[in-house]
Motif scaffolding. Structure first.
Motif, PDB file in Angstrom:
ATOM      1  N   ASN A 149       0.864  -1.180   0.000  1.00 53.43           N
ATOM      2  CA  ASN A 149       0.000   0.000   0.000  1.00 53.43           C
ATOM      3  C   ASN A 149       0.900   1.228   0.000  1.00 53.43           C
ATOM      4  OD1 ASN A 149      -1.797   2.093   0.411  1.00 53.43           O
ATOM      5  ND2 ASN A 149      -2.925   1.083   2.058  1.00 53.43           N
ATOM      6  N   ASP A 150       0.907   1.965  -1.107  1.00 52.58           N
ATOM      7  CA  ASP A 150       1.791   3.117  -1.261  1.00 52.58           C
ATOM      8  C   ASP A 150       0.983   4.402  -1.367  1.00 52.58           C
ATOM      9  OD1 ASP A 150       4.132   1.537  -1.352  1.00 52.58           O
ATOM     10  OD2 ASP A 150       3.754   1.084  -3.464  1.00 52.58           O
ATOM     11  N   ARG A 151       1.381   5.417  -0.619  1.00 49.25           N
ATOM     12  CA  ARG A 151       0.756   6.724  -0.707  1.00 49.25           C
ATOM     13  C   ARG A 151       1.309   7.469  -1.917  1.00 49.25           C
ATOM     14  NH1 ARG A 151      -3.754   8.381   1.516  1.00 49.25           N
ATOM     15  NH2 ARG A 151      -3.140   7.153   3.338  1.00 49.25           N
ATOM     16  N   LEU A 152       0.411   7.978  -2.792  1.00 47.39           N
ATOM     17  CA  LEU A 152       0.829   8.707  -3.985  1.00 47.39           C
ATOM     18  C   LEU A 152       0.677  10.215  -3.816  1.00 47.39           C
ATOM     19  CD1 LEU A 152      -0.668   6.443  -6.812  1.00 47.39           C
ATOM     20  CD2 LEU A 152       1.534   6.247  -5.642  1.00 47.39           C
ATOM     21  N   THR A 153      -0.409  10.631  -3.164  1.00 46.58           N
ATOM     22  CA  THR A 153      -0.626  12.040  -2.823  1.00 46.58           C
ATOM     23  C   THR A 153      -1.232  12.076  -1.429  1.00 46.58           C
ATOM     24  OG1 THR A 153      -2.919  12.284  -3.597  1.00 46.58           O
ATOM     25  CG2 THR A 153      -1.173  12.472  -5.263  1.00 46.58           C
ATOM     26  N   ASP A 154      -1.701  13.239  -1.004  1.00 54.44           N
ATOM     27  CA  ASP A 154      -2.309  13.349   0.324  1.00 54.44           C
ATOM     28  C   ASP A 154      -3.508  12.429   0.486  1.00 54.44           C
ATOM     29  OD1 ASP A 154      -0.454  15.209   1.062  1.00 54.44           O
ATOM     30  OD2 ASP A 154      -1.748  16.954   0.741  1.00 54.44           O
ATOM     31  N   THR A 155      -4.256  12.201  -0.582  1.00 55.17           N
ATOM     32  CA  THR A 155      -5.475  11.393  -0.481  1.00 55.17           C
ATOM     33  C   THR A 155      -5.476  10.158  -1.363  1.00 55.17           C
ATOM     34  OG1 THR A 155      -6.613  12.677  -2.202  1.00 55.17           O
ATOM     35  CG2 THR A 155      -6.860  13.437   0.080  1.00 55.17           C
ATOM     36  N   VAL A 156      -4.565  10.056  -2.316  1.00 55.55           N
ATOM     37  CA  VAL A 156      -4.561   8.957  -3.279  1.00 55.55           C
ATOM     38  C   VAL A 156      -3.497   7.927  -2.908  1.00 55.55           C
ATOM     39  CG1 VAL A 156      -4.257   8.338  -5.714  1.00 55.55           C
ATOM     40  CG2 VAL A 156      -5.410  10.479  -5.100  1.00 55.55           C
ATOM     41  N   PHE A 157      -3.862   6.664  -2.987  1.00 56.90           N
ATOM     42  CA  PHE A 157      -2.940   5.583  -2.646  1.00 56.90           C
ATOM     43  C   PHE A 157      -3.070   4.459  -3.667  1.00 56.90           C
ATOM     44  CE2 PHE A 157      -6.952   4.862  -0.583  1.00 56.90           C
ATOM     45  CZ  PHE A 157      -7.188   3.503  -0.693  1.00 56.90           C
ATOM     46  N   ALA A 158      -2.033   3.629  -3.744  1.00 56.03           N
ATOM     47  CA  ALA A 158      -2.007   2.500  -4.675  1.00 56.03           C
ATOM     48  C   ALA A 158      -1.935   1.197  -3.887  1.00 56.03           C
ATOM     49  CB  ALA A 158      -0.815   2.607  -5.613  1.00 56.03           C
ATOM     50  N   LEU A 159      -2.937   0.361  -4.074  1.00 59.75           N
ATOM     51  CA  LEU A 159      -2.955  -0.977  -3.489  1.00 59.75           C
ATOM     52  C   LEU A 159      -2.464  -1.978  -4.525  1.00 59.75           C
ATOM     53  CD1 LEU A 159      -6.383  -1.229  -1.611  1.00 59.75           C
ATOM     54  CD2 LEU A 159      -4.121  -1.314  -0.554  1.00 59.75           C
ATOM     55  N   ARG A 160      -1.506  -2.796  -4.124  1.00 61.84           N
ATOM     56  CA  ARG A 160      -1.053  -3.894  -4.977  1.00 61.84           C
ATOM     57  C   ARG A 160      -1.486  -5.194  -4.321  1.00 61.84           C
ATOM     58  NH1 ARG A 160       2.235   0.377  -5.720  1.00 61.84           N
ATOM     59  NH2 ARG A 160       2.711   0.863  -7.906  1.00 61.84           N
ATOM     60  N   ILE A 161      -2.174  -6.020  -5.109  1.00 60.44           N
ATOM     61  CA  ILE A 161      -2.893  -7.174  -4.576  1.00 60.44           C
ATOM     62  C   ILE A 161      -2.498  -8.421  -5.343  1.00 60.44           C
ATOM     63  CG2 ILE A 161      -5.216  -8.126  -4.237  1.00 60.44           C
ATOM     64  CD1 ILE A 161      -6.209  -5.177  -4.261  1.00 60.44           C
TER      65      ILE A 161
END
Length: 250
Positions: free
Chosen positions: A12-24
């Motif tokens: 789970n990586d934070r991309l911006t203040d509110t957007v994140f990337a889940l890798r599953i």
């Protein structure tokens, strides 16, 4: 019937203040660009959340999510090893015809362009629009797959103004055979109009509130037209990708 899976979060990586990337871990899933998955966001949230497929590569499903409400906030707190209840892949994706396509993404509509750029053979270009530089996501990742041009509303990066300004410039070259677009509805309407003006086929991915995700509840119906006749169609089942000329924009 789409399959319901319990899938493990890998990252789970934070991309911006509110957007994140889940890798599953989704090695048994075979999504197509433009499809989405429907995720249960904990026992306390009754309705699943529809999330576009950002990428699927080497068995890893990537979902980029904007934490706007309680359900997506719950998703943003998932950590490696957590299990997610995932239904999908769902819906109809992009038709992958054409050797030179323009991939147009705006805001949270940018992530699906990564999977499209990875999957569709040919020499394409991605046109990505954001409100400002600090809200830009995935530009480097998409840039590894095809040329990228950026527009920001405030002019803090790339061209100053909406991404449709870039689109008009690229269409004027006459070098592209189609447009694939995902983003806010006003952007999609403008993209559809430009593509029509230049007589270039255009596909748009619509976003609507969804209940079941499989076409049973009719929450996500939208108005379309075919041969002069209007039809109410389900975004989750008949879309989310439609030919731009089929959509009633008004």
């Amino acid at each position: 019937m789409p399959e319901n899976r319990a899938l493990a979060v890998l990252q789970n990586d934070r991309l911006t203040d509110t957007v994140f990337a889940l890798r599953i871990d989704a090695r048994d899933m075979r999504p197509k660009p433009g499809q989405f998955v429907h995720i249960r966001c904990g026992a306390e949230h009754l309705l699943r959340r529809p999330i576009s497929v950002c990428d699927w590569h080497d068995g890893v499903l990537t979902l980029v999510v904007d934490a706007r409400g309680a359900g997506t906030a719950w998703l943003s707190e998932r950590r490696p090893g957590d299990s997610l209840d995932v239904l999908g892949p769902l819906g109809n994706g992009y038709s992958l015809n054409g050797k030179r396509l323009l991939l147009v993404g705006g805001g949270i509509g940018v992530p699906p362009m990564l999977f499209a750029a990875r999957t569709i053979p040919g020499q394409h270009a991605a046109l990505l629009g954001f409100r400002s530089k600090n809200q830009m996501v995935l530009t480097d990742e998409i840039g590894k797959l095809c040329p990228v041009s950026i527009a920001t509303d405030d002019g803090s990066a790339g061209a100053h103004g909406p991404v449709t300004g870039l689109l008009k410039h690229y269409l004027e070259t006459g070098a592209y055979e189609g447009v694939l677009a995902c983003g806010p509805r006003p952007m999609l309407r403008a993209v559809a109009q430009l593509a029509e003006n230049f007589n270039v086929p255009c596909q748009v991915s619509l976003e609507e509130r969804m209940g079941c995700g499989v076409g049973a509840c009719l929450v996500c119906v939208c108005k379309t037209q075919e041969d002069g006749t209007e039809h109410m169609r389900r975004v989750c089942k008949d879309g989310p990708v439609f030919n731009a000329g089929e959509v009633c924009w008004s």
